[in-house]
Every structure is written in structure tokens, then in C-alpha cells.
Design a protein around this motif. Structure first.
Motif, PDB file in Angstrom:
ATOM      1  N   ARG A   1       1.311  -2.324 -19.937  1.00  0.00           N
ATOM      2  CA  ARG A   1       1.262  -1.240 -18.891  1.00  0.00           C
ATOM      3  C   ARG A   1       1.236   0.356 -19.599  1.00  0.00           C
ATOM      4  O   ARG A   1       0.937   1.002 -18.853  1.00  0.00           O
ATOM      5  CB  ARG A   1       2.589  -1.534 -17.968  1.00  0.00           C
TER       6      ARG A   1
ATOM      7  N   ARG B 185       4.598   5.110 -18.938  1.00  0.00           N
ATOM      8  CA  ARG B 185       4.951   5.268 -17.203  1.00  0.00           C
ATOM      9  C   ARG B 185       5.460   6.515 -16.899  1.00  0.00           C
ATOM     10  O   ARG B 185       5.854   7.408 -17.689  1.00  0.00           O
ATOM     11  CB  ARG B 185       6.055   4.320 -16.900  1.00  0.00           C
TER      12      ARG B 185
ATOM     13  N   SER C 145       8.789   6.708  -7.338  1.00  0.00           N
ATOM     14  CA  SER C 145       7.342   6.353  -7.284  1.00  0.00           C
ATOM     15  C   SER C 145       7.200   6.168  -8.873  1.00  0.00           C
ATOM     16  O   SER C 145       7.465   7.101  -9.529  1.00  0.00           O
ATOM     17  CB  SER C 145       6.366   7.025  -6.849  1.00  0.00           C
TER      18      SER C 145
ATOM     19  N   THR D 224       4.034   5.118 -11.759  1.00  0.00           N
ATOM     20  CA  THR D 224       2.753   4.920 -12.021  1.00  0.00           C
ATOM     21  C   THR D 224       2.366   4.645 -13.545  1.00  0.00           C
ATOM     22  O   THR D 224       3.104   4.983 -14.392  1.00  0.00           O
ATOM     23  CB  THR D 224       1.725   5.939 -11.629  1.00  0.00           C
TER      24      THR D 224
ATOM     25  N   GLY E 237      -1.690   0.730 -12.400  1.00  0.00           N
ATOM     26  CA  GLY E 237      -1.600   1.284 -10.794  1.00  0.00           C
ATOM     27  C   GLY E 237      -0.344   1.943 -10.733  1.00  0.00           C
ATOM     28  O   GLY E 237       0.368   2.359 -11.559  1.00  0.00           O
ATOM     29  N   GLY E 238       0.235   1.899  -9.602  1.00  0.00           N
ATOM     30  CA  GLY E 238       1.482   2.641  -9.016  1.00  0.00           C
ATOM     31  C   GLY E 238       2.313   1.606  -8.018  1.00  0.00           C
ATOM     32  O   GLY E 238       1.810   1.029  -7.370  1.00  0.00           O
ATOM     33  N   ASN E 239       3.591   2.069  -7.895  1.00  0.00           N
ATOM     34  CA  ASN E 239       4.460   1.489  -6.814  1.00  0.00           C
ATOM     35  C   ASN E 239       5.286   2.592  -6.202  1.00  0.00           C
ATOM     36  O   ASN E 239       6.053   3.162  -7.332  1.00  0.00           O
ATOM     37  CB  ASN E 239       5.121   0.409  -7.752  1.00  0.00           C
ATOM     38  N   ALA E 240       5.558   2.614  -5.071  1.00  0.00           N
ATOM     39  CA  ALA E 240       6.573   3.568  -4.476  1.00  0.00           C
ATOM     40  C   ALA E 240       7.701   2.734  -3.622  1.00  0.00           C
ATOM     41  O   ALA E 240       7.198   1.672  -2.882  1.00  0.00           O
ATOM     42  CB  ALA E 240       5.732   4.389  -3.333  1.00  0.00           C
ATOM     43  N   LEU E 241       8.729   2.904  -4.086  1.00  0.00           N
ATOM     44  CA  LEU E 241       9.932   2.287  -3.386  1.00  0.00           C
ATOM     45  C   LEU E 241      10.749   3.273  -2.783  1.00  0.00           C
ATOM     46  O   LEU E 241      11.233   4.225  -3.303  1.00  0.00           O
ATOM     47  CB  LEU E 241      10.826   1.805  -4.610  1.00  0.00           C
TER      48      LEU E 241
ATOM     49  N   LYS F  83      15.100   0.483  -0.170  1.00  0.00           N
ATOM     50  CA  LYS F  83      14.932  -0.965  -1.100  1.00  0.00           C
ATOM     51  C   LYS F  83      15.754  -0.721  -2.424  1.00  0.00           C
ATOM     52  O   LYS F  83      16.042  -1.613  -3.121  1.00  0.00           O
ATOM     53  CB  LYS F  83      13.559  -0.993  -1.581  1.00  0.00           C
TER      54      LYS F  83
ATOM     55  N   PHE G 185      15.032  -3.329 -10.095  1.00  0.00           N
ATOM     56  CA  PHE G 185      13.755  -2.931  -9.818  1.00  0.00           C
ATOM     57  C   PHE G 185      12.982  -2.246 -11.081  1.00  0.00           C
ATOM     58  O   PHE G 185      11.868  -2.245 -11.356  1.00  0.00           O
ATOM     59  CB  PHE G 185      13.539  -2.096  -8.478  1.00  0.00           C
TER      60      PHE G 185
END
Length: 174
Positions: A91, A94, A104, A106, A110-114, A118, A139
Motif C-alpha cells: 500500500r 498513506r 479518512s 488514502t 484507494g481510500g477509505n472513510a470511517l 465506527k 481499524f
């Protein structure tokens, strides 16, 4: 006025991952179960071998399965860490943003928003902020070295989650 947005740029190291795994094992039920269950299964298998041997019914397959289960319990944490290190290396760098809406992240994939709903709590270690979900699953680990202002990040996390583990006394020294 407290900052409501903190940005971090980092690459996770093997040390970061090892520390986040150790924190999860020490401070969460999920972490303790992940370490305990393989040993419990291996122990029951060993007990079964002893009982079968006492009854004169022990077979080679019983011993092989028990040895395999003990090996699995012994090496599983190392395999999990090695796998996490390979994933982190793939990856690469980051970029994380922690703000009033959540976290968030990335990276090259790609990316991920929490949202904060959560991320219910966090733990602070000597070198990391480890963000956890309801079940105690990790997480994300945010290295303190990536935060220009650790105090602002800590305040933001405290405001939106609950602290889940005792921080080392030196953790607040910046």
C-alpha cells in the motif's frame, strides 16, 4: 481554539504493526481471544491425546494433528504480522485526515472513510494512536511521528471517542 483537522503522511513499519497488535492483545477482548483460542484448541487436542494414550487407543494421526495445532498456535501471530507487513508495504505511503467527521485514509490502492460511529475508542501507545471499532478490532494505527501536533490529534480523538487503554507515562511527552 482546538484544531478540528489533523493530517498525517506515513508508511507503516513492522514495528508499528507489532505495537498495534500487542496493544490490541493487551487491551481488548477480541485481541485476547485471538491469542487464546488457538492455544485452547491445541490444549484440548493434547488432552485428547493423553486420554487416548491412557486408554491404549492413541494413533499417529492424533499426535500429528496435535503437533500441527500447537505449531499453528505458536506461529500464527508471526504469520499474521508478516502478512500485515506485506500488505502495508504494497500500500506504500498513506495519507490520513482526522477531523470532525471521522477518519479518512488514502494510499496507492484507494481510500477509505470511517465515521466516528465506527471508531468507538482508541488506545495510545508509546509510538501510536490505535483506533478501534466496537468489537475491539483495530481499524487503523496512526504513528505519532506522522503528526505535526500530537496534542491536537489526541484532543480530537478524545473528543470523538473514548480512550480504551492506559497510555505509557512517556506517551504525552512530545
Amino acid at each position: 481554539m482546538e484544531r478540528e483537522r489533523v493530517e498525517l503522511v506515513y508508511e507503516l513499519t513492522a514495528g508499528d504493526l507489532r505495537e498495534s497488535f500487542a496493544a490490541q492483545v493487551r487491551h481488548t477482548v477480541a485481541g485476547r481471544l485471538a491469542r487464546l483460542v488457538p492455544w485452547a484448541i491445541a490444549g484440548f487436542s493434547a488432552l485428547g491425546c493423553v486420554l487416548r494414550a491412557a486408554g491404549g487407543e492413541l494413533e499417529a494421526g492424533d499426535v500429528v494433528v496435535t503437533v500441527a495445532l500447537v505449531a499453528l498456535a505458536l506461529f500464527l501471530p508471526r504469520w499474521q504480522l508478516a502478512s500485515a507487513c506485506r500488505r502495508a508495504a504494497r500500500r506504500g505511503e498513506r495519507r490520513a485526515v482526522v477531523d470532525g467527521g471521522g477518519l479518512s485514509v488514502t494510499d496507492s490502492r484507494g481510500g477509505n472513510a470511517l465515521p466516528w460511529t465506527k471508531l468507538t475508542r482508541f488506545m495510545e501507545t508509546e509510538r501510536l494512536f490505535v483506533l478501534l471499532g466496537r468489537g475491539g478490532n483495530c481499524f487503523v494505527a496512526l504513528p505519532k511521528r506522522a503528526a505535526a501536533d500530537q496534542g491536537a490529534l489526541r484532543a480530537l480523538l478524545e473528543r470523538h471517542t473514548s480512550a480504551g487503554g492506559a497510555a505509557p507515562s512517556a506517551a504525552h511527552a512530545e
